[in-house]
Design an enzyme around this catalytic site. Sequence first.
Site, short mmCIF file in Angstrom:
data_model
loop_
_atom_site.label_atom_id
_atom_site.label_comp_id
_atom_site.label_asym_id
_atom_site.label_seq_id
_atom_site.Cartn_x
_atom_site.Cartn_y
_atom_site.Cartn_z
N CYS A 1 0.86 -1.19 0.00
CA CYS A 1 0.00 0.00 0.00
C CYS A 1 0.89 1.23 0.00
O CYS A 1 1.91 1.24 0.69
CB CYS A 1 -0.82 0.04 1.28
N GLU B 1 1.36 -4.23 -5.47
CA GLU B 1 0.25 -5.17 -5.29
C GLU B 1 -0.97 -4.69 -6.07
O GLU B 1 -1.24 -3.49 -6.13
CB GLU B 1 -0.08 -5.26 -3.78
#
Length: 512
Positions: free
Chosen positions: A371, A405
């Site tokens: 993140c 991701e």
Amino acid sequence: MKTRGKSDNSNAGSDSKGRDVNEEVKTKTKCLTPKKSNPLGMTEHEMLLALDETGGRLRKRKFAQSYHVDMKQCPVSGCDSRGHLMGRFERHFTLAACPIYHNLTPERCRANHEANERLRKDQAEDAGRDQVIVHHNTRNQTEVEATPSQTKYRKRVQRSREQHSSSEHRKSDPEHQAEHGVKEPLLNHVASEYDLNLFRQAQALASEGLEHELERLHESGLLSQDGSNPDRRIKVIEIGRYEMDTWYSSPYPEEYVQLPKLYICEFCLKYMKSSTILRRHMAKCVWRHPPGDEIYRKGTISVFEVDGKKNKIYSQNLCLLAKLFLDHKTLYYDVEPFLFYVMTEADLTGCHMVGYFSKEKNSFLNYNVSCILTMPQHMRKGYGKMMIDFSYLLSRKEGKTGSPERPLSDLGLLSYRSYWTDIIISYLSKLDAAADLVIRDISQETAVHPADIVSTLQALQMLKYWKGKHIILKKQDIIEDWLRKQTKKPAEFSSRAIDSKCLKWSPTRQKE
Ligand code: ACO
Ligand code: ZN
């Protein structure tokens, strides 16, 4: 991981078409200068129980907020939603308005309603006659006497109350509970028929109001189908010198979610309920930078590596804070398998967080960023790309290629697409005109995963399939455009480049 309804599409060029996502994302960031009356003769407990269970006015708001309400189906087991405690509606959907819950039937409720209506009409007629009599008597009257209808009414109440014996049926209550499960306690022993009828009317009115209110909330979108309030989230936070509107909800404890504003210590990230508590905390808090090791410093910019296992509370608080600006499900509590790279800018008062990214200690898919967030007050100043560059620097040190991701948010895709474009075009611009461009070479030199290079080349329309082979078109106009754009960037952007020489880190450091 989905953000604002859009997911990553590696070929999607839509975000790079000049659409300013900031217009969509309306963030406001402000810099801050530094015992009850008992008319029914019930015991207090009985009264509370009845009001509580039936959603009387006392509990109306709480009921609406805390119960899951199916807007079509009554929650009482065995009830098909037929009838209404009020007696004049065909259907109900709350326990408060359920005839069965109140040990009645829809037919009985309707009969009660009709009887009450008749009574009201009679009373109105009696009152009309009274007025005529009172009018005739006014001249001689010295003392106000009860009118005939008032006398009639008083006698009826007295008769009804005399008939009531308080000990009646009391014993049947536990049997009733056992037999009928969760229902309203039997009230017929509690007060006279007359008083009970009054109470029922009050309950019915309250239940009508409650259902009306729930429908209104539902229609206005403030109540979702399952009865939860979709808008219950922290809307404003104060952190450091800034006050800002949040974008999304974050699972802070329930009692914090309802606050108009959440106060956060910018150094230890502890969250608090009021400015007074924050002020007291700031006077005591000894933190002036994130925990962990400072692994990078150039000028005023530092990066701290925070181990989720060693600094669990800090890492959890960081995830809770980040979630306010991230739409997708992110980790909040299971922080131990992650490292957090917190970028700060120093001044005389301490190292202030500008952003962070998290990274799995052992990523099976070789993700180098899980993140990433730039604090809203620092967005669009180049910090995002700086952190992305830093993540690739770590990957280069590890001798690996990495990738963020998936899926990426809109802003994540914009930033990564821009970063990958910078990497590829800068590589191309330095490449000898006669030299072959090999994707594997770019990937090895930059640690950018080959798939991300291919998708970026496709987005730039520089990758073509020709005679059974993929070829890269070195488009000079695109390269020149990009070079021109670089010269136009504000001077402080160039000072925000990562300098690999300033990294004090090695991948052999223990990662559990
Ligand atoms: N509108 C248009 N372009 C934008 C916008 C915007 N709102 N925000 C960034 N960009 C562009 C910039 O113009 C820049 O491109 P350029 O250099 O070609 O002009 C590029 O994106 C990067 O800009 P930065 O200033 O370096 O990025 P910033 O510091 O604003 O951080 C980030 C980007 C981290 C994505 C930030 O927007 C953010 O924290 N968003 C909320 C959280 C989020 O969505 N994170 C990504 C989730 S995906 C993941 O975590 C793997
Ligand atoms: Zn603190």
